[in-house]
Design an enzyme around this catalytic site. Structure first.
Site, PDB file in Angstrom:
ATOM      1  N   ALA A  66       0.867  -1.175   0.000  1.00  0.00           N
ATOM      2  CA  ALA A  66       0.000   0.000   0.000  1.00  0.00           C
ATOM      3  C   ALA A  66       0.910   1.233   0.000  1.00  0.00           C
ATOM      4  O   ALA A  66       2.065   1.159   0.436  1.00  0.00           O
ATOM      5  CB  ALA A  66      -0.885  -0.019   1.227  1.00  0.00           C
ATOM      6  N   GLY A 111       0.679  -4.991   0.883  1.00  0.00           N
ATOM      7  CA  GLY A 111      -0.518  -5.064   0.038  1.00  0.00           C
ATOM      8  C   GLY A 111      -0.262  -5.767  -1.291  1.00  0.00           C
ATOM      9  O   GLY A 111      -1.198  -6.278  -1.913  1.00  0.00           O
ATOM     10  N   GLU A 114      -0.537  -9.320  -0.526  1.00  0.00           N
ATOM     11  CA  GLU A 114      -1.970  -9.558  -0.275  1.00  0.00           C
ATOM     12  C   GLU A 114      -2.764  -9.616  -1.584  1.00  0.00           C
ATOM     13  O   GLU A 114      -3.713 -10.402  -1.706  1.00  0.00           O
ATOM     14  CB  GLU A 114      -2.507  -8.459   0.647  1.00  0.00           C
ATOM     15  CG  GLU A 114      -1.911  -8.567   2.054  1.00  0.00           C
ATOM     16  CD  GLU A 114      -2.194  -7.348   2.914  1.00  0.00           C
ATOM     17  OE1 GLU A 114      -1.723  -6.245   2.565  1.00  0.00           O
ATOM     18  OE2 GLU A 114      -2.888  -7.483   3.928  1.00  0.00           O
ATOM     19  N   GLU A 134       4.776  -4.848   7.131  1.00  0.00           N
ATOM     20  CA  GLU A 134       3.994  -3.788   7.790  1.00  0.00           C
ATOM     21  C   GLU A 134       4.450  -3.507   9.209  1.00  0.00           C
ATOM     22  O   GLU A 134       4.432  -2.358   9.663  1.00  0.00           O
ATOM     23  CB  GLU A 134       2.499  -4.155   7.804  1.00  0.00           C
ATOM     24  CG  GLU A 134       1.803  -4.071   6.455  1.00  0.00           C
ATOM     25  CD  GLU A 134       1.841  -5.362   5.660  1.00  0.00           C
ATOM     26  OE1 GLU A 134       2.673  -6.247   5.963  1.00  0.00           O
ATOM     27  OE2 GLU A 134       1.030  -5.493   4.716  1.00  0.00           O
TER      28      GLU A 134
HETATM   29  N1  CAA Z   1       4.611   3.182  -0.821  1.00  0.00           N
HETATM   30  C1  CAA Z   1       4.991   4.344  -1.382  1.00  0.00           C
HETATM   31  N2  CAA Z   1       6.120   4.458  -2.094  1.00  0.00           N
HETATM   32  C2  CAA Z   1       6.896   3.377  -2.230  1.00  0.00           C
HETATM   33  C3  CAA Z   1       6.556   2.133  -1.666  1.00  0.00           C
HETATM   34  C4  CAA Z   1       5.339   2.058  -0.935  1.00  0.00           C
HETATM   35  N3  CAA Z   1       4.887   0.906  -0.400  1.00  0.00           N
HETATM   36  N4  CAA Z   1       7.527   1.248  -1.955  1.00  0.00           N
HETATM   37  C5  CAA Z   1       8.427   1.903  -2.681  1.00  0.00           C
HETATM   38  N5  CAA Z   1       8.069   3.189  -2.854  1.00  0.00           N
HETATM   39  C6  CAA Z   1       8.768   4.248  -3.568  1.00  0.00           C
HETATM   40  C7  CAA Z   1       9.955   4.754  -2.752  1.00  0.00           C
HETATM   41  O1  CAA Z   1       9.533   5.708  -1.798  1.00  0.00           O
HETATM   42  C8  CAA Z   1      10.818   5.343  -3.849  1.00  0.00           C
HETATM   43  O2  CAA Z   1      10.291   6.594  -4.214  1.00  0.00           O
HETATM   44  P1  CAA Z   1      11.298   7.826  -4.524  1.00  0.00           P
HETATM   45  O3  CAA Z   1      12.086   7.357  -5.726  1.00  0.00           O
HETATM   46  O4  CAA Z   1      10.361   8.951  -4.820  1.00  0.00           O
HETATM   47  O5  CAA Z   1      12.143   8.002  -3.304  1.00  0.00           O
HETATM   48  C9  CAA Z   1      10.581   4.389  -5.026  1.00  0.00           C
HETATM   49  O6  CAA Z   1       9.363   3.718  -4.748  1.00  0.00           O
HETATM   50  C10 CAA Z   1      11.671   3.354  -5.177  1.00  0.00           C
HETATM   51  O7  CAA Z   1      11.807   2.671  -3.941  1.00  0.00           O
HETATM   52  P2  CAA Z   1      13.211   2.543  -3.170  1.00  0.00           P
HETATM   53  O8  CAA Z   1      14.124   3.671  -3.495  1.00  0.00           O
HETATM   54  O9  CAA Z   1      12.907   2.300  -1.724  1.00  0.00           O
HETATM   55  O10 CAA Z   1      13.770   1.217  -3.864  1.00  0.00           O
HETATM   56  P3  CAA Z   1      14.771   0.173  -3.231  1.00  0.00           P
HETATM   57  O11 CAA Z   1      15.191  -0.716  -4.363  1.00  0.00           O
HETATM   58  O12 CAA Z   1      15.836   0.819  -2.454  1.00  0.00           O
HETATM   59  O13 CAA Z   1      13.894  -0.694  -2.214  1.00  0.00           O
HETATM   60  C11 CAA Z   1      11.921  -1.873  -1.516  1.00  0.00           C
HETATM   61  C12 CAA Z   1      12.821  -1.480  -2.690  1.00  0.00           C
HETATM   62  C13 CAA Z   1      12.681  -2.861  -0.614  1.00  0.00           C
HETATM   63  C14 CAA Z   1      10.689  -2.585  -2.084  1.00  0.00           C
HETATM   64  C15 CAA Z   1      11.527  -0.629  -0.706  1.00  0.00           C
HETATM   65  O14 CAA Z   1      11.004   0.339  -1.619  1.00  0.00           O
HETATM   66  C16 CAA Z   1      10.499  -0.852   0.358  1.00  0.00           C
HETATM   67  O15 CAA Z   1      10.824  -1.370   1.413  1.00  0.00           O
HETATM   68  N6  CAA Z   1       9.224  -0.452   0.095  1.00  0.00           N
HETATM   69  C17 CAA Z   1       8.180  -0.495   1.076  1.00  0.00           C
HETATM   70  C18 CAA Z   1       7.713  -1.921   1.315  1.00  0.00           C
HETATM   71  C19 CAA Z   1       6.648  -1.954   2.384  1.00  0.00           C
HETATM   72  O16 CAA Z   1       6.882  -1.624   3.529  1.00  0.00           O
HETATM   73  N7  CAA Z   1       5.423  -2.389   2.000  1.00  0.00           N
HETATM   74  C20 CAA Z   1       4.307  -2.470   2.909  1.00  0.00           C
HETATM   75  C21 CAA Z   1       3.493  -1.219   2.848  1.00  0.00           C
HETATM   76  S1  CAA Z   1       2.242  -1.151   4.084  1.00  0.00           S
HETATM   77  C22 CAA Z   1       0.967  -2.084   3.495  1.00  0.00           C
HETATM   78  O17 CAA Z   1       1.031  -2.667   2.432  1.00  0.00           O
HETATM   79  C23 CAA Z   1      -0.235  -2.101   4.385  1.00  0.00           C
HETATM   80  C24 CAA Z   1      -1.340  -2.979   3.996  1.00  0.00           C
HETATM   81  O18 CAA Z   1      -1.281  -4.188   4.096  1.00  0.00           O
HETATM   82  C25 CAA Z   1      -2.593  -2.395   3.566  1.00  0.00           C
END
Ligand code: CAA
Length: 260
Positions: A66, A111, A114, A134
Site C-alpha cells: 500500500a 498489500g 496480499e 507492515e
Molecule cells: N509506498 C509508497 N512508495 C513506495 C513504496 C510504498 N509501499 N515502496 C516503494 N516506494 C517508492 C519509494 O519511496 C521510492 O520513491 P522515490 O524514488 O520517490 O524516493 C521508489 O518507490 C523506489 O523505492 P526505493 O528507493 O525504496 O527502492 P529500493 O530498491 O531501495 O527498495 C523496496 C525497494 C525494498 C521494495 C523498498 O522500496 C520498500 O521497502 N518499500 C516499502 C515496502 C513496504 O513496507 N510495503 C508495505 C506497505 S504497508 C501495506 O502494504 C499495508 C497494507 O497491508 C494495507
C-alpha cells in the site's frame, strides 16, 4: 476506459492487467485501488474473458505494498476506509467467476503480497520477493494478509512472515506453497499465459463452479463442504458443456465447449 495507474491488454479470452506506477514500485494508493475495482468489475462482467493475469509494470516490483506516503497521515477512520476498500477489491477478485493468476515479477510486499494472495494461482519470477513488512511501519497487514496467509501457508509460517517482516525469495515461496511455481524471469508472462490458456480451453460455467467449490472448502467445515460440492456437482448436469464433454469423450474427440 483509460486508467491512470493500470494497463490492460486483451488476448482472446485472457486479460493481462498490470499495475502501472513503476516509479513508486506500483504501490497501491486509493486511486489505483479504485481503478482496480472498476477494472475487476468490468472483467467480471465480460463474457469473453475466462482468465485474468495480474502483474506489475517494470522489472523491479509486482506491487511494493500500500502507498506509505498516502497512509502516513491517515487517522483511524481514514485507515479503516482504506482497509475496507482493499478488502472489497480483493474479495471481488477472490469471488470472481474468472480465474485470476498473479504473475509476480519482483517485490510483492505488504498489500502486494496480499493482492497476489487474493488471486487463485500464483506464478513467481526467479527474482520475486514476498513479505509482509507492515510491522516495521508500526501497522499490521490491512488488505486480507493475516487471513489469507494463515489459510494458505498455515499459522506458524504466516506469523513468522508477519512478525519478522523478513522477505522470502521465490524458491522459499514455493516451499511454503505460497506460489504454484517459479519460472525464469523472462518467461514469466508467457508461462502465466500458457497456464491461463490451458484453463481457458475449459467451459466457463464449469471453471467458475470449480473455483467456487474449492473456495468454499477454505471457509467451511468438511460436512458442509461435501453437501455444497454435491449441489455444485449436480448443477453441472444442467449445462450443455457437461453433455458435450461426456459425448466427446465417448466419441474419442476433443470437447468443443460452448460455455453454456
Ligand atoms: N509506498 C509508497 N512508495 C513506495 C513504496 C510504498 N509501499 N515502496 C516503494 N516506494 C517508492 C519509494 O519511496 C521510492 O520513491 P522515490 O524514488 O520517490 O524516493 C521508489 O518507490 C523506489 O523505492 P526505493 O528507493 O525504496 O527502492 P529500493 O530498491 O531501495 O527498495 C523496496 C525497494 C525494498 C521494495 C523498498 O522500496 C520498500 O521497502 N518499500 C516499502 C515496502 C513496504 O513496507 N510495503 C508495505 C506497505 S504497508 C501495506 O502494504 C499495508 C497494507 O497491508 C494495507
Amino acid at each position: 476506459m483509460n486508467y491512470n495507474n493500470l494497463n490492460i491488454k486483451f488476448d482472446g479470452s485472457l486479460a493481462i492487467l498490470k499495475i502501472n506506477r513503476p516509479k513508486a514500485l506500483n504501490a497501491l494508493n486509493k486511486e489505483t485501488l479504485t481503478e482496480l475495482e472498476i477494472a475487476v468489475d468490468d472483467l467480471n462482467n465480460n463474457k469473453e474473458i475466462k482468465a485474468v493475469i495480474i502483474s506489475g509494470e517494470g522489472k523491479k516490483a509486482f506491487v511494493a505494498g500500500a502507498d506509505i506516503s498516502e497512509m502516513k497521515d491517515m487517522n483511524v477512520k481514514k485507515a479503516k476506509e482504506f482497509s475496507l476498500l482493499g478488502h472489497r477489491v480483493f474479495n471481488k477478485i477472490e469471488e470472481s467467476n474468472k480465474i485470476f493468476i498473479a504473475a509476480v515479477n519482483g517485490y510483492a510486499l505488504g498489500g502486494g503480497c496480499e493482492l497476489a494472495l487474493a488471486c487463485d494461482l500464483r506464478i513467481a519470477a526467479e527474482t520475486a520477493k514476498f513479505g509482509q513488512p507492515e510491522i516495521n511501519l508500526g501497522i499490521i497487514p490491512g488488505f486480507g494478509g493475516t487471513q489469507r496467509l494463515a489459510k494458505i501457508v498455515g499459522k506458524p509460517q504466516a506469523l513468522e512472515l508477519v512478525l519478522t517482516a523478513e522477505n522470502i525469495d521465490a524458491q522459499k515461496a514455493v516451499e511454503l506453497k505460497l506460489v504454484n511455481r517459479v519460472v525464469e524471469t523472462d518467461q514469466l508472462i508467457s508461462e502465466a499465459k500458457s497456464l491461463a490458456q490451458t484453463i481457458a480451453q475449459k467451459s466457463a460455467p464449469i471453471i467458475s463452479l470449480a473455483k467456487e467449490a474449492v473456495n468454499f472448502a477454505l471457509e467451511h467445515p468438511a460436512a458442509e463442504g461435501s453437501k455444497y460440492e454435491a449441489n455444485l456437482f449436480s448443477s453441472c448436469f444442467s449445462t450443455l458443456d457437461q453433455e458435450e464433454g461426456m459425448q466427446a469423450f465417448l466419441e474419442k474427440r476433443k470437447a468443443e465447449f460452448k460455455n453454456e
